[in-house]
Motif scaffolding. Sequence first.
Motif, short mmCIF file in Angstrom:
data_model
loop_
_atom_site.label_atom_id
_atom_site.label_comp_id
_atom_site.label_asym_id
_atom_site.label_seq_id
_atom_site.Cartn_x
_atom_site.Cartn_y
_atom_site.Cartn_z
N ILE A 1 -22.55 -5.46 -23.07
CA ILE A 1 -21.51 -6.32 -23.64
C ILE A 1 -21.73 -7.77 -23.23
O ILE A 1 -21.59 -8.69 -24.05
N LEU A 2 -22.09 -8.01 -21.97
CA LEU A 2 -22.35 -9.39 -21.55
C LEU A 2 -23.55 -9.96 -22.31
O LEU A 2 -23.58 -11.16 -22.61
N ARG A 3 -24.51 -9.13 -22.64
CA ARG A 3 -25.65 -9.59 -23.45
C ARG A 3 -25.16 -10.09 -24.81
O ARG A 3 -25.61 -11.13 -25.30
N HIS A 4 -24.24 -9.36 -25.43
CA HIS A 4 -23.68 -9.82 -26.70
C HIS A 4 -22.90 -11.12 -26.51
O HIS A 4 -22.98 -12.03 -27.35
N PHE A 5 -22.14 -11.22 -25.42
CA PHE A 5 -21.44 -12.47 -25.15
C PHE A 5 -22.42 -13.63 -25.02
O PHE A 5 -22.17 -14.74 -25.51
N ASP A 6 -23.54 -13.39 -24.37
CA ASP A 6 -24.56 -14.44 -24.23
C ASP A 6 -25.15 -14.79 -25.59
O ASP A 6 -25.35 -15.98 -25.90
N ASN A 7 -25.41 -13.79 -26.42
CA ASN A 7 -25.90 -14.05 -27.77
C ASN A 7 -24.92 -14.91 -28.56
O ASN A 7 -25.33 -15.73 -29.39
N MET A 8 -23.62 -14.71 -28.32
CA MET A 8 -22.59 -15.49 -29.00
C MET A 8 -22.45 -16.89 -28.43
O MET A 8 -21.82 -17.76 -29.04
N GLY A 9 -23.01 -17.12 -27.22
CA GLY A 9 -22.91 -18.42 -26.58
C GLY A 9 -21.70 -18.59 -25.69
O GLY A 9 -21.32 -19.72 -25.35
N ILE A 10 -21.09 -17.48 -25.24
CA ILE A 10 -19.87 -17.59 -24.44
C ILE A 10 -19.99 -16.95 -23.05
O ILE A 10 -19.01 -16.89 -22.32
#
Length: 525
Positions: free
Chosen positions: A58-67
């Motif tokens: 999930i944190l990987r997706h947050f990083d992909n989103m820029g947040i």
Amino acid sequence: MNTKHEITNRYDVLIVGFGPAGAVAASMFGQRGHSVLVIDRMTGIYEKPRAIAIDHEILRHFDNMGIAEDVLPFVAPFTASQHYGAQGQLIRRIDMVPEPYPLGYTPSMVFTQPPVEQVLRRHADSLDTVTIELGTELIDLTDTGHEVVATLRSSEGEVRNVAAKYAIGCDGASSTVRQLAGIVLEDLVFDEPWLVVDVQVHDAALEKLPQTSAQFCNPARPTSFIIGPKNHRRWEIMLLPGEDGREMENPENVWQLLSPWLAPEDGDLWRAASYRFHALVAHDWRRGRVIIAGDAAHQQPPFIGQGMCQGLRDVSNLVWRLDRILKGQSSDALLESYTTERKRHVRTLTGKIKAIGQMICERDPSVAAERDARILSEGGGQPPTITRQEIVPPIEEGLIGAEGAPGRGLLFPQPAILAYGETVLLDRVIGHDWRLLLDGRKVSSDDAQALAQTAQGITVCTIAAAGSADVSDGVMHEKDGVLANWFDRHGTIAALVRPDHYVFAGAADIPTLRQHLDDLQTRLA
């Protein structure tokens, strides 16, 4: 459908529910350029914590989103969890895999939901193509075959119709979208009453508490203890027959339950809420142009903290599919594998969680004693250690390569890349669309160039080991051998990876890799 009202606006996507799943979906669609209306009947964020755990996926997706950097101040590593048996003895540990971490982040984390949810909402609100309407309720939904018409009612009582190419219900366990679509839930047979208690513990009292998270598998009163960020501590306490959940929420009863650990002067009671822990999954996750995700599609016991993670997995699985469909790159049939993949994943993980929950919830002292002896025996007489990542399953069926393809359905690692004297995670360098990752130790530069010319719409990248002398164009050097170890472990020279970071297929040689590429292009079309 309420035909008295004209359609006031049309969107690509209507999202009902602005909790974590809805907010992430809105951002992911908005960042891909799609027009989004997201509504929620509430006007603000629930100010108390509910979800408490996230993981590296999930944190990987947050990083992909820029947040990710905005979320991290409200996140802390999940401590090891100690399981104690009927006599208070240590019987098992659940911990994290060791460094270097496979996705570049701490594998298991705890977080404080209200400020994280604020970050998610703020990000969605920053996108030009995303419209947010709070205090707005969905009262009807009609799929016309070419669009979905939704009847909405504002907090002032104004009723109007809007239309969208697709509607997504992220509106929780009592989902209006699910009910209007006529989607039914399957009972996975788990139903237990629990009390969830959150306390902001005073500094002086922290030393009175366990220094790791814990499961007290005591037949008299099974209890979970979770160390949250900073001074946040959570207890999940099983309610016994005859105890009324609402009555047990009263502060005097809560402090009585917490008395083995804390007194009222030791902390501030943040929340006490009674729940029935259920295991449910929707029979269908899609009816035509209406789709559900998150708690609208499934509910599961919280024993390894995967509830919110599962909702965000739904969203990341769904968004790239709908993105391709909305852009005309794939047919609507691409959505068929959404239910296949996510329902199977939820059922498998829920089965594992149920097994853990049933172990924790055992009320028969003699059976509990047998359980403790069996677990210790499995560890050779010592408490065994397992990792949370071993519990989360891969994708087992759906849009993945043929049976037997190495690595199919696994979550793909993210190595740290050495670039210009800095260490950068791979996604930040090559993005997170379809990717073909090649083992620089085994794939020649000529083969890599030939693959790049034929892999239409796929980012092709060669990863070389740290210290490699290869300075060819397109070759990147990893820092810790995470990807080299993955290639070796699965006997592959390459991996074809989806936008949600799951492996479509690995390949042991170039001809097999080309077959996987052809298979993928056919199935995406």
